[in-house]
Design an enzyme around this catalytic site. Structure first.
Site, PDB file in Angstrom:
ATOM      1  N   GLY A  31      29.497 -32.032  95.347  1.00 42.10           N
ATOM      2  CA  GLY A  31      30.123 -30.714  95.448  1.00 42.10           C
ATOM      3  C   GLY A  31      31.637 -30.809  95.521  1.00 42.10           C
ATOM      4  O   GLY A  31      32.223 -31.846  95.230  1.00 42.10           O
ATOM      5  N   HIS A  37      34.620 -33.446  87.408  1.00 41.31           N
ATOM      6  CA  HIS A  37      33.178 -33.172  87.313  1.00 41.31           C
ATOM      7  C   HIS A  37      32.879 -32.323  86.077  1.00 41.31           C
ATOM      8  O   HIS A  37      31.919 -32.562  85.349  1.00 41.31           O
ATOM      9  CB  HIS A  37      32.701 -32.377  88.540  1.00 41.31           C
ATOM     10  CG  HIS A  37      32.805 -33.122  89.843  1.00 41.31           C
ATOM     11  ND1 HIS A  37      33.623 -32.709  90.867  1.00 41.31           N
ATOM     12  CD2 HIS A  37      32.180 -34.239  90.277  1.00 41.31           C
ATOM     13  CE1 HIS A  37      33.498 -33.543  91.887  1.00 41.31           C
ATOM     14  NE2 HIS A  37      32.633 -34.483  91.564  1.00 41.31           N
ATOM     15  N   GLY A 149      32.009 -40.722  86.530  1.00 45.01           N
ATOM     16  CA  GLY A 149      33.453 -40.805  86.298  1.00 45.01           C
ATOM     17  C   GLY A 149      33.984 -42.198  86.613  1.00 45.01           C
ATOM     18  O   GLY A 149      33.601 -42.810  87.619  1.00 45.01           O
TER      19      GLY A 149
END
Ligand code: PAF
Length: 282
Positions: A31, A37, A149
């Site tokens: 989150g 993201h 990532g």
């Protein structure tokens, strides 16, 4: 976008989609989403995937209680960003869905050397927690592609190893480029916690990485490392490591080696925020 909170429902939904020929691209997150993201969601969509994102603040991967308690949470904003990005499914489980038998009763994995150096050495138990949660999420989502990532370089290697240990031959891990702010600061959920003055110096880490890259042909690494440590300290950081490693297996290197794929990695504290970043040397 369809939002699921329990395992059975999301599994049914994904298996129906797969039966119709869709391939699932999975983006696991904790989150506090940012452009990094979202770039993973966009990449998965660009690859023609049916995109599944998870938001789960995994308690078992925090070796520092206050880091867990202060980890930014912004579910409503996250949902808006995912909707805008065209994400298909959001998995938003409570702890009991991820750890139905309790956090101490899950499979754990031995990441060997990868757990003994850099992040593994400085954050005991961290990769154990990452392994636990990612294994569980992969079992639930059963993606074809897993998007990660590069900012968390060592985590990417740990997850690759996890996939190999579990023999998940049908899961392909895709490591995507780090997304940066204008001054080079790698995007990270923890950046939200930086004060104005901390934010003002935060780009220094990337500048150090760039200087390591630019001096690889002319200056011994020990000298560049010392220069970087001095710059970081002068700016007010407490550096944890400025390291050079083989980009394929993270074997630590004392000096640059022509023809060897290498990655430079830095971890440093500013106040109570710990930042990490890396650059693969070209
Ligand atoms: O990188 C993260 O956000 C987390 O470590 C991950 C991979 C979602 C596991 O909780």
């Amino acid at each position: 976008m369809v939002i699921f909170k329990n395992v059975k429902d999301i599994q049914q939904f994904i298996s129906d989609k797969k039966a119709l020929g869709s391939k699932a691209g999975f983006i696991p997150t904790m989150g506090a989403l940012h452009a990094g993201h979202i770039s993973l969601v966009e990449k998965a969509r660009h690859d023609g995937m049916f995109t599944v994102c998870s938001i789960f603040l995994n308690p078992t991967q925090f070796n520092n209680k206050s880091d867990f308690e202060k980890y930014p949470v912004s579910v409503e904003g996250d949902i808006e960003l995912l909707l805008k990005a065209g994400c298909d499914v959001l998995f938003l489980p409570p702890v009991s869905e991820i750890y139905p038998d309790g956090v101490d009763h899950t499979e754990t994995f031995d990441f060997g050397y990868l757990d003994a150096i850099l992040e593994g050495a400085r954050r005991p138990g961290h990769f154990k927690g990452v392994g636990q949660v990612v294994a569980r999420l992969l079992d639930i989502v059963r993606p074809d592609f897993l998007y990660l990532g590069q900012k968390d370089y060592q985590q990417c290697m740990v997850i690759n190893k996890l996939v190999a240990i579990r023999g998940m031959k049908d899961v392909t891990v895709k490591v995507c480029p780090t997304v940066r702010e204008a001054d080079g600061l790698a995007m990270s959920s923890r950046n939200r916690r930086l004060t104005e003055s901390q934010r003002a110096i935060a780009g220094t880490i990337y500048q150090c990485l760039v200087s390591i890259e630019s001096k690889q042909a002319t200056t011994p690494f020990a000298i560049v490392r010392k220069e970087c440590e001095d710059i970081l300290v002068a700016k007010g950081f407490v550096p944890e490591y400025v390291a050079l490693a083989d980009a394929r297996d993270l074997i630590l290197l004392e000096n640059f080696e022509t023809g060897r794929p290498m990655v430079a990695l830095i971890a440093a504290w500013t106040g109570e925020i710990r930042l990490i970043d890396n650059v693969v040397l070209e």
